[in-house]
Design an enzyme around this catalytic site. Structure first.
Site, PDB file in Angstrom:
ATOM      1  N   ASP A 183      -5.847   2.833  -0.499  1.00  0.00           N
ATOM      2  CA  ASP A 183      -4.952   1.681  -0.522  1.00  0.00           C
ATOM      3  C   ASP A 183      -3.817   1.965  -1.500  1.00  0.00           C
ATOM      4  O   ASP A 183      -4.057   2.390  -2.637  1.00  0.00           O
ATOM      5  CB  ASP A 183      -5.727   0.428  -0.949  1.00  0.00           C
ATOM      6  CG  ASP A 183      -4.907  -0.839  -0.797  1.00  0.00           C
ATOM      7  OD1 ASP A 183      -3.952  -0.830  -0.004  1.00  0.00           O
ATOM      8  OD2 ASP A 183      -5.218  -1.832  -1.477  1.00  0.00           O
ATOM      9  N   ASN A 191       7.998  -4.370  -2.661  1.00  0.00           N
ATOM     10  CA  ASN A 191       8.738  -5.146  -1.661  1.00  0.00           C
ATOM     11  C   ASN A 191       9.581  -6.234  -2.317  1.00  0.00           C
ATOM     12  O   ASN A 191      10.734  -6.459  -1.937  1.00  0.00           O
ATOM     13  CB  ASN A 191       7.765  -5.782  -0.661  1.00  0.00           C
ATOM     14  CG  ASN A 191       7.204  -4.790   0.330  1.00  0.00           C
ATOM     15  OD1 ASN A 191       7.799  -3.767   0.603  1.00  0.00           O
ATOM     16  ND2 ASN A 191       6.023  -5.092   0.870  1.00  0.00           N
ATOM     17  N   ASP A 226      -0.821  -1.123   4.265  1.00  0.00           N
ATOM     18  CA  ASP A 226      -0.663   0.018   3.354  1.00  0.00           C
ATOM     19  C   ASP A 226      -2.005   0.676   3.047  1.00  0.00           C
ATOM     20  O   ASP A 226      -2.165   1.341   2.036  1.00  0.00           O
ATOM     21  CB  ASP A 226       0.011  -0.425   2.049  1.00  0.00           C
ATOM     22  CG  ASP A 226      -0.776  -1.513   1.319  1.00  0.00           C
ATOM     23  OD1 ASP A 226      -1.673  -2.123   1.928  1.00  0.00           O
ATOM     24  OD2 ASP A 226      -0.491  -1.755   0.139  1.00  0.00           O
TER      25      ASP A 226
END
Length: 305
Positions: A183, A191, A226
């Site tokens: 991960d 973001n 992700d």
């Protein structure tokens, strides 16, 4: 067809051929011999290899046409040109033999004709002639069906089938399979700070770095968002932990940049192995996922088993 980001609305995807590809086709491009897997295990379907060199078929991941069929020997058969320029197939003393159009292959090489079907275990491979346009079409179709658009890693469906196949093979061989659940750390912050286009770029680069880090006998997949998952055949827990730590450091040190912005994603990794952590693919993947949560709970950017 693939589903939209909300998982509901199907999105049409079109195979686009370049002007050069179409022009080449219209000019009468030469057709060349190709082997195409038309039936068998899902990870192998659609795989095609041009016979511009001797092509060995078998379970060894290093051969020119590797298949996961457990009925195949590691080096099962070979297709090559004979001195007369004809394409022939020879069985390489395989355990279960090779059949051509249903008939068992004799000890002497068998001349192949267009449309002949090669039977190896439960896999069927067609010998055919293709031109550049057809080859380009098959390559793009295979990529669309089997590869994640953003990262180039296997699609989830292809990966799940390949992992189940690898574990069944390891069960029969008495060997190990390591599974890494991964991960990316801090993607939301990335973001929020720089925009989702930067986050997508980071996912794309990290996915490619993960896929490039593993050799033959390994596969990687974008699990979702992700998250990534990978497996390695013949790798025990100790070896997997070393490889996982090496990958973690590799991602941490990678230079990832977009529009002048330096992106610094890191990776948390959970490691599990067959048969120690589970008797099937689902159980081992869940064990790796639990190990990933331990890595994240311990501070992220680390490896846990």
């Amino acid at each position: 067809m693939t589903k939209g980001r909300d998982g509901t609305a199907p999105l049409a995807r079109t195979i686009k051929l370049t002007t050069r590809e179409i022009a080449d086709y219209r000019s009468g491009q030469k057709r060349f011999p190709t082997l195409v897997v038309v039936s068998g295990a899902e990870p192998d379907l659609g795989v095609h290899v041009r016979c511009d060199r001797p092509v060995c078929i078998g379970r060894d991941p290093q051969v020119e046409l590797p298949i996961g069929d457990l009925g195949a020997s590691r080096r099962h058969a070979i297709v090559e040109q004979d001195p007369a320029g004809q394409y022939v197939i020879r069985d390489l003393d395989s355990t279960n033999g090779t059949r051509i159009n249903g008939a068992r292959l004799a000890e002497t090489p068998n001349i192949l004709a267009e449309g002949d079907k090669i039977f190896i275990g439960g896999t069927v491979i067609k010998f055919t002639l293709t031109d550049e346009l057809e080859a380009s079409f098959h390559e793009k179709l295979e990529s669309m069906v089997g590869r994640d658009e953003l990262t180039g890693t296997l699609t989830r469906r292809k990966f799940d089938a390949a992992l189940a196949q690898a574990i069944e093979g390891a069960r029969q061989a008495g060997s190990a399979v390591a599974v890494l659940m991964m991960d990316m750390d801090g993607l939301k912050a990335l973001n929020d700070a720089f925009g989702h286009h930067c986050g997508s770029h980071a996912i794309s680069v990290v996915g490619k770095l993960i896929a490039d880090r593993f050799g033959a006998g390994a596969q990687a997949c974008r699990f979702g968002g992700d998250e990534f998952i990978a497996f390695m055949v013949g790798t025990d827990r100790g070896e997997a932990l070393v490889l996982a730590e090496d990958l973690r450091k590799h991602i941490e040190a990678a230079h990832i940049e977009l529009d002048g912005v330096r992106l610094k994603p890191t990776l948390s990794i959970g490691v599990a192995t067959f048969p120690d952590d589970g008797a099937d693919a689902d159980a081992v993947a869940k064990a790796a996922d639990a190990a990933l949560y331990r890595a994240k709970a311990a501070g992220r950017n680390r490896v846990s088993a």
